[in-house]
Design a protein around this motif. Sequence first.
Motif: not given
Length: 326
Positions: A82-87
């Motif tokens: 779920l961390w992938l692509g987060r700012r």
Amino acid sequence: MHAIRLHAFGPAENLTYEEVEDPLPGPGQVRIAVAAAGVHLLDTALREGEQGPLPQPTRLPTIPGREVAGVVESLGEGVASLWLGRRVVVHLGFAPGGYAELAVADVDRVHEIPADLDHAQAVAMIGTGRTTMGILQFAELGPDAVAVIPAAAGGIGTLLVQYAKNAGAVVIGLAGGPEKTARVRENGADLAVDYKDPEWPDKVRAHLGGRAATVVFDGVGGEVARHSTQLLGPGGQHLVFGWSAEGIRDGEPYLVDGVSERVLGPVMIRKAGGPNPVQTLELRALAEAAAGRLTPAVQRFPLTEAAAAHRALETRGTTGKVVLEP
């Protein structure tokens, strides 16, 4: 990737823009495509070979920088997808590596950036904002308070002016030169005065009309601090968190027995409390910015101009938090 590297201690010109290998995230880490990297006055001292608060001397060559914001683009073992692509924004602690196009960080240090903040603002809040929240733990601000804020156009000063004004205090902001005092005035200070004017203490007294200052937020030291503390009334506070007027390495802030209190370092962390006091302060800072109560001042430089950013900091030629953008 490209990064700023330091191969030898010395002047700002020793910071060089180079191509280096991409860092790999280890277990429990994320790799961030950096959109903004914070520059701190401490970085200039470390560049010259001072150890500062670091537990170990800096090993060369190194990529300086300890505050970054960007987008998570790679995950280490054990990190949830779920961390992938987060700012995200993160203070790297004692680990360097921020002045680069890519940086790795422990996922348990990382914060998601609130929607209304850009990357540079998030960097300002994770470092400068965190420190500001720590300083404010020691002050009682309200309608009866009169706050004197030297370096009010700087990163911390800007946030202190906003916070004190929001609390209903009378705010006196000090800055060097007409451009900076204009910024302080626009930021909400009741009075903005140029500390280069030898008559500035008298102008403050005239504005206050007999009232005394209740708190001086001092990140400057030197003569400005000495005159500022003379504005304090009985029971006033002199909160010391720096002494940039005398250099980060030499000299001491102007201290008054029974009045002055150093608030940086362990004392600030102990005051914050909780299982992770540093993150407590970081979250408070991000929440204040997300709610629109605090808006950091940011001065941006391209990553390629890291040396110019350092020179500007050392000569007090900056306004707000200095940020490098790849």
